[in-house]
Design an enzyme around this catalytic site. Sequence first.
Site, short mmCIF file in Angstrom:
data_model
loop_
_atom_site.label_atom_id
_atom_site.label_comp_id
_atom_site.label_asym_id
_atom_site.label_seq_id
_atom_site.Cartn_x
_atom_site.Cartn_y
_atom_site.Cartn_z
CG HIS A 83 -1.88 1.01 1.38
ND1 HIS A 83 -3.02 0.98 0.64
CD2 HIS A 83 -1.82 2.38 1.56
CE1 HIS A 83 -3.87 1.85 0.75
NE2 HIS A 83 -3.22 2.84 1.25
CG ASP A 162 -10.90 4.59 6.28
OD1 ASP A 162 -10.47 5.43 6.84
OD2 ASP A 162 -10.76 4.67 4.99
CE LYS A 188 -8.42 2.66 4.05
NZ LYS A 188 -8.45 4.16 3.48
N1 URA Z 1 -4.68 7.25 2.73
C1 URA Z 1 -5.81 6.36 3.46
O1 URA Z 1 -6.32 5.39 3.15
N2 URA Z 1 -6.02 7.12 4.41
C2 URA Z 1 -5.60 8.37 4.75
O2 URA Z 1 -6.22 8.93 5.77
C3 URA Z 1 -4.73 8.80 4.00
C4 URA Z 1 -4.35 8.31 2.97
#
Ligand code: URA
Length: 431
Positions: A83, A162, A188
């Site tokens: 990621h 989220d 996530k």
């Molecule tokens: N990417 C994400 O998934 N969340 C954040 O808070 C910042 C970047």
Amino acid sequence: MRPAELIEQKRNGGEHDPAELTELILAYARDEVPDYQMAAWCMAVFFRGLTGAETHALTDAMIRSGETLDLGAAIGRKVVDKHSTGGVGDKTSIAVGPIVAACGVPLGKMSGRGLGHTGGTLDKLESIPGFRVELTTEEMVAQLRDVGMAIVGQTADLVPADKKLYALRDVTATVDIIPLIASSIMSKKLAAGADAIVLDVKVGDGAFMKTLDDARELAGQMREIGTRAGREVTCLLTDMDQPLGRAVGNALEVDEARDTILGDGPADFTELVLEAAARLLAYSDLGVDVDEGRRRAEQAVADGSALERYERWVRAQGGDPDPALLERAPVRRPVPAPRDGVVTRLAALDVGNAALELGAGRRTKADPVDHAVGVLCFAKRGDTVLAGDDLAEVHARDDASAGRAVEAVLAAYEIGDEAPPEHGILLDVVA
Ligand code: URA
């Protein structure tokens, strides 16, 4: 739990009881706490921060707000994930996935869409004709078994808290808060079930983290959340003071990712792709170390197996991998160097914004994306140029937007007399 009391407690620098914080997040996800109260709480966190215990409670609550997946159990293998915290020209997953899969390691990934000056992997993939990012979990698992890789959109049921909170933060100047980013990303990753995660933490002008110290802090918090949940986590801290590679813009980036899989990519991007692939292979069930992972990743590029895997993956998700079918912009304009010298700076944020203005990104979630437009940055920091050389090339829908973008990209370049201090793409590793 009364939201107003929690806002006041945080505003005054207090520490939340984990159970109350959990309740705040779950109630927000159930639409029982209004956006204005969550926005006030996020802003209080901006000024007062969160303790480690609060960040863990927040992350757990986010995960509990929805369903979780166990991809490893579904395919009977250790599953690795990568990621990025987001940057300009970041198409790393599109190149890393096929390389890792060609080495025999499944990579199943949920990605996002771009917002503002940062692009999103899903938008990039959708520039491939026919490519489908909405797969069911069953389709994703089947594809992981067959092809060894899948990149899909996050399902609505995974970490819904989220989704809501990030959209709110995006419009209330509360995105760049380290514990909120750490819990957003890690919730996530943990909910999607990866056993080992390589995080690419971008540092610099085009990233959320502007300094190495902040990036180290974010990396440390994300690692701590992951290891506490029993996952292995490595953070690569990488340069985002200038765009990654040359291409910025959806179809242009897919093309560059494919070139890199073929062994013909720009040096900085190739280095990052191979480093990330090596770390993922070292985390896999192959039982190899990082050096051997690197050797195998290089081999998959050199012998064409990574390209073959890329084509199988794209076809499996309904796309046509022929690069000649990627949409091209009708107007192309060079950005000539105004003088002889050396590139001392190429501001990632400015190039990202120029691509956004051309239509490559979106300002609000509802905006459409123009897959064909963008910028190719031929000259990067440290390169010597002569007056009139092409620093970059703008790919635009029409002459007017091309003209504006040429000006904006030129303004992103600084040409000086002395070479800037040299450093590679990889600035640090937190492992
Ligand atoms: N990417 C994400 O998934 N969340 C954040 O808070 C910042 C970047």
